[in-house]
Motif scaffolding. Structure first.
Motif, PDB file in Angstrom:
ATOM      1  N   MET A   1      57.856  77.986  14.324  1.00  0.00           N
ATOM      2  CA  MET A   1      57.178  76.795  14.789  1.00  0.00           C
ATOM      3  C   MET A   1      57.343  76.685  16.296  1.00  0.00           C
ATOM      4  SD  MET A   1      57.730  72.896  13.616  1.00  0.00           S
ATOM      5  CE  MET A   1      59.130  72.415  14.579  1.00  0.00           C
ATOM      6  N   LEU A   2      56.280  76.488  17.001  1.00  0.00           N
ATOM      7  CA  LEU A   2      56.308  76.354  18.453  1.00  0.00           C
ATOM      8  C   LEU A   2      56.378  74.884  18.810  1.00  0.00           C
ATOM      9  CD1 LEU A   2      56.192  78.217  20.890  1.00  0.00           C
ATOM     10  CD2 LEU A   2      53.740  77.867  20.956  1.00  0.00           C
ATOM     11  N   ALA A   3      57.370  74.498  19.581  1.00  0.00           N
ATOM     12  CA  ALA A   3      57.546  73.089  19.946  1.00  0.00           C
ATOM     13  C   ALA A   3      56.731  72.759  21.187  1.00  0.00           C
ATOM     14  CB  ALA A   3      59.014  72.802  20.207  1.00  0.00           C
ATOM     15  N   LEU A   4      56.338  71.499  21.288  1.00  0.00           N
ATOM     16  CA  LEU A   4      55.653  71.034  22.489  1.00  0.00           C
ATOM     17  C   LEU A   4      56.639  70.953  23.638  1.00  0.00           C
ATOM     18  CD1 LEU A   4      53.622  68.074  20.971  1.00  0.00           C
ATOM     19  CD2 LEU A   4      52.740  70.301  21.645  1.00  0.00           C
ATOM     20  N   PRO A   5      56.188  71.164  24.878  1.00  0.00           N
ATOM     21  CA  PRO A   5      57.085  70.934  26.008  1.00  0.00           C
ATOM     22  C   PRO A   5      57.593  69.500  25.973  1.00  0.00           C
ATOM     23  CG  PRO A   5      55.072  72.031  26.724  1.00  0.00           C
ATOM     24  CD  PRO A   5      54.875  71.629  25.287  1.00  0.00           C
ATOM     25  N   PHE A   6      58.799  69.286  26.485  1.00  0.00           N
ATOM     26  CA  PHE A   6      59.419  67.962  26.458  1.00  0.00           C
ATOM     27  C   PHE A   6      58.552  66.923  27.147  1.00  0.00           C
ATOM     28  CE2 PHE A   6      63.576  70.449  26.661  1.00  0.00           C
ATOM     29  CZ  PHE A   6      63.608  70.601  25.290  1.00  0.00           C
ATOM     30  N   ALA A   7      57.795  67.336  28.169  1.00  0.00           N
ATOM     31  CA  ALA A   7      56.994  66.391  28.943  1.00  0.00           C
ATOM     32  C   ALA A   7      56.008  65.634  28.054  1.00  0.00           C
ATOM     33  CB  ALA A   7      56.255  67.115  30.063  1.00  0.00           C
ATOM     34  N   GLN A   8      55.679  66.191  26.892  1.00  0.00           N
ATOM     35  CA  GLN A   8      54.754  65.526  25.990  1.00  0.00           C
ATOM     36  C   GLN A   8      55.480  64.631  24.987  1.00  0.00           C
ATOM     37  OE1 GLN A   8      52.179  68.498  24.335  1.00  0.00           O
ATOM     38  NE2 GLN A   8      51.682  69.330  26.323  1.00  0.00           N
ATOM     39  N   LYS A   9      56.794  64.514  25.145  1.00  0.00           N
ATOM     40  CA  LYS A   9      57.601  63.667  24.278  1.00  0.00           C
ATOM     41  C   LYS A   9      58.277  62.611  25.137  1.00  0.00           C
ATOM     42  CE  LYS A   9      58.543  67.447  21.124  1.00  0.00           C
ATOM     43  NZ  LYS A   9      59.520  68.138  20.335  1.00  0.00           N
ATOM     44  N   ALA A  10      58.814  61.590  24.504  1.00  0.00           N
ATOM     45  CA  ALA A  10      59.531  60.545  25.230  1.00  0.00           C
ATOM     46  C   ALA A  10      60.800  61.120  25.862  1.00  0.00           C
ATOM     47  CB  ALA A  10      59.894  59.412  24.273  1.00  0.00           C
ATOM     48  N   THR A  11      61.156  60.612  27.027  1.00  0.00           N
ATOM     49  CA  THR A  11      62.381  61.035  27.687  1.00  0.00           C
ATOM     50  C   THR A  11      63.564  60.615  26.817  1.00  0.00           C
ATOM     51  OG1 THR A  11      61.348  60.760  29.840  1.00  0.00           O
ATOM     52  CG2 THR A  11      63.734  60.847  29.808  1.00  0.00           C
ATOM     53  N   PRO A  12      64.420  61.561  26.446  1.00  0.00           N
ATOM     54  CA  PRO A  12      65.500  61.224  25.523  1.00  0.00           C
ATOM     55  C   PRO A  12      66.625  60.416  26.188  1.00  0.00           C
ATOM     56  CG  PRO A  12      65.670  63.510  26.191  1.00  0.00           C
ATOM     57  CD  PRO A  12      64.400  62.978  26.782  1.00  0.00           C
ATOM     58  N   VAL A  13      67.081  59.416  25.487  1.00  0.00           N
ATOM     59  CA  VAL A  13      68.293  58.673  25.821  1.00  0.00           C
ATOM     60  C   VAL A  13      69.087  58.631  24.525  1.00  0.00           C
ATOM     61  CG1 VAL A  13      69.278  56.470  26.539  1.00  0.00           C
ATOM     62  CG2 VAL A  13      67.151  57.283  27.583  1.00  0.00           C
ATOM     63  N   LEU A  14      70.280  59.205  24.545  1.00  0.00           N
ATOM     64  CA  LEU A  14      71.106  59.284  23.346  1.00  0.00           C
ATOM     65  C   LEU A  14      72.252  58.291  23.501  1.00  0.00           C
ATOM     66  CD1 LEU A  14      71.281  63.191  23.035  1.00  0.00           C
ATOM     67  CD2 LEU A  14      69.480  61.637  22.274  1.00  0.00           C
ATOM     68  N   LYS A  15      72.266  57.283  22.644  1.00  0.00           N
ATOM     69  CA  LYS A  15      73.263  56.213  22.751  1.00  0.00           C
ATOM     70  C   LYS A  15      74.310  56.335  21.656  1.00  0.00           C
ATOM     71  CE  LYS A  15      72.557  52.121  24.329  1.00  0.00           C
ATOM     72  NZ  LYS A  15      72.981  52.093  25.706  1.00  0.00           N
ATOM     73  N   GLY A  16      75.557  56.287  22.090  1.00  0.00           N
ATOM     74  CA  GLY A  16      76.679  56.239  21.169  1.00  0.00           C
ATOM     75  C   GLY A  16      77.451  54.959  21.373  1.00  0.00           C
ATOM     76  N   GLU A  17      78.536  54.813  20.637  1.00  0.00           N
ATOM     77  CA  GLU A  17      79.349  53.600  20.737  1.00  0.00           C
ATOM     78  C   GLU A  17      79.978  53.465  22.125  1.00  0.00           C
ATOM     79  OE1 GLU A  17      83.446  52.056  18.753  1.00  0.00           O
ATOM     80  OE2 GLU A  17      81.959  52.917  17.381  1.00  0.00           O
ATOM     81  N   ARG A  18      80.509  54.572  22.658  1.00  0.00           N
ATOM     82  CA  ARG A  18      81.214  54.510  23.949  1.00  0.00           C
ATOM     83  C   ARG A  18      80.432  55.069  25.118  1.00  0.00           C
ATOM     84  NH1 ARG A  18      86.825  56.770  24.333  1.00  0.00           N
ATOM     85  NH2 ARG A  18      85.815  58.717  23.781  1.00  0.00           N
ATOM     86  N   ILE A  19      79.489  55.970  24.827  1.00  0.00           N
ATOM     87  CA  ILE A  19      78.760  56.638  25.905  1.00  0.00           C
ATOM     88  C   ILE A  19      77.271  56.668  25.631  1.00  0.00           C
ATOM     89  CG2 ILE A  19      80.704  58.129  26.579  1.00  0.00           C
ATOM     90  CD1 ILE A  19      79.020  60.417  25.120  1.00  0.00           C
ATOM     91  N   THR A  20      76.520  56.896  26.710  1.00  0.00           N
ATOM     92  CA  THR A  20      75.085  57.143  26.642  1.00  0.00           C
ATOM     93  C   THR A  20      74.805  58.423  27.402  1.00  0.00           C
ATOM     94  OG1 THR A  20      74.553  54.788  26.504  1.00  0.00           O
ATOM     95  CG2 THR A  20      72.807  56.245  27.300  1.00  0.00           C
ATOM     96  N   LEU A  21      73.934  59.246  26.863  1.00  0.00           N
ATOM     97  CA  LEU A  21      73.461  60.442  27.550  1.00  0.00           C
ATOM     98  C   LEU A  21      72.038  60.176  27.995  1.00  0.00           C
ATOM     99  CD1 LEU A  21      74.657  63.275  25.125  1.00  0.00           C
ATOM    100  CD2 LEU A  21      75.907  62.198  26.996  1.00  0.00           C
ATOM    101  N   ARG A  22      71.793  60.381  29.298  1.00  0.00           N
ATOM    102  CA  ARG A  22      70.436  60.208  29.819  1.00  0.00           C
ATOM    103  C   ARG A  22      70.217  61.171  30.973  1.00  0.00           C
ATOM    104  NH1 ARG A  22      70.817  57.971  34.641  1.00  0.00           N
ATOM    105  NH2 ARG A  22      72.379  56.387  35.087  1.00  0.00           N
ATOM    106  N   LEU A  23      68.933  61.401  31.272  1.00  0.00           N
ATOM    107  CA  LEU A  23      68.602  62.279  32.377  1.00  0.00           C
ATOM    108  C   LEU A  23      68.999  61.620  33.693  1.00  0.00           C
ATOM    109  CD1 LEU A  23      66.962  63.426  30.003  1.00  0.00           C
ATOM    110  CD2 LEU A  23      65.196  64.021  31.645  1.00  0.00           C
ATOM    111  N   PRO A  24      69.443  62.405  34.669  1.00  0.00           N
ATOM    112  CA  PRO A  24      69.819  61.829  35.966  1.00  0.00           C
ATOM    113  C   PRO A  24      68.596  61.367  36.743  1.00  0.00           C
ATOM    114  CG  PRO A  24      69.997  64.220  36.030  1.00  0.00           C
ATOM    115  CD  PRO A  24      69.637  63.847  34.618  1.00  0.00           C
ATOM    116  N   VAL A  25      68.801  60.351  37.564  1.00  0.00           N
ATOM    117  CA  VAL A  25      67.763  59.838  38.464  1.00  0.00           C
ATOM    118  C   VAL A  25      68.365  59.720  39.859  1.00  0.00           C
ATOM    119  CG1 VAL A  25      66.460  58.637  36.655  1.00  0.00           C
ATOM    120  CG2 VAL A  25      68.307  57.444  37.848  1.00  0.00           C
TER     121      VAL A  25
END
Length: 193
Positions: free
Chosen positions: A1-25
């Motif tokens: 299965m060929l995945a779409l480039p990330f640009a065609q998906k929502a920018t991921p933000v992964l939230k946990g209880e103590r931390i959040t992972l997000r792209l740098p700005v």
């Protein structure tokens, strides 16, 4: 299965209880640079040689552009690790060399600021990245490598469920010298059990 480039998906933000992972700005520069500078002697033994402009704004802009390009092409995602309570940058974790086709795999790399190490933040980050890689990106395998004497890295990978698969001699040029690395892998079926 060929995945779409990330640009065609929502920018991921992964939230946990103590931390959040997000792209740098851009506005993350001061926190990132201050943390990396304060942790320099702690980080250097485990990283490639730092460039002359490593902590300069120009180096940050280059890093952001590279992250954007990798994200747009689907070849990598570089997250900052943010402490939820302090809203502070504590480190970073990257899913790089994402390969599709018959491989469906990526390599992860990570770093943690010295003042935040040993608190379980990187294990928290791995526990967010692993399901994201397998469920959202539909990867089959995650690979990691660490220098054998990096006991903290060995411990966090093993706690996250990775299996030691071997030793790669003279694998990566770290801190100016070619270093052997322990190779670790995690496949989606292992993560489900």
């Amino acid at each position: 299965m060929l995945a779409l480039p990330f640009a065609q998906k929502a920018t991921p933000v992964l939230k946990g209880e103590r931390i959040t992972l997000r792209l740098p700005v851009g506005r993350d520069y001061e926190q990132w640079a201050a943390l990396r500078q304060a942790s320099r002697s702690f980080l250097e033994p485990w990283e490639p040689l730092w460039s002359v402009d490593e902590l300069e704004r120009s180096g940050w802009r280059y890093r952001l552009e590279r992250n954007r390009t990798e994200f747009k092409t689907g070849s990598g995602i570089g997250f900052l690790v943010i402490d939820n309570a302090e809203n502070r940058v504590t480190g970073g974790i990257t899913m790089g060399n994402i390969r599709r086709g018959v491989a469906q795999t990526c390599q992860i790399g990570y770093w943690m600021g010295e003042n935040y190490s040993g608190r379980g933040y990187m294990l928290d980050a791995l526990n967010l990245v692993i399901p994201f890689a397998f469920r959202e990106l539909r990867l089959h395998r995650i690979e990691a490598a660490c220098i054998p004497s990096n006991a903290r890295s060995v411990r966090v990978l093993e706690k996250a469920g990775f299996t030691r698969e071997g030793l790669a001699r003279s694998y990566l040029r770290i801190n100016g010298a070619w270093q052997d690395h322990l190779l670790y892998g995690l496949v989606c079926d292992d993560a489900r059990s």
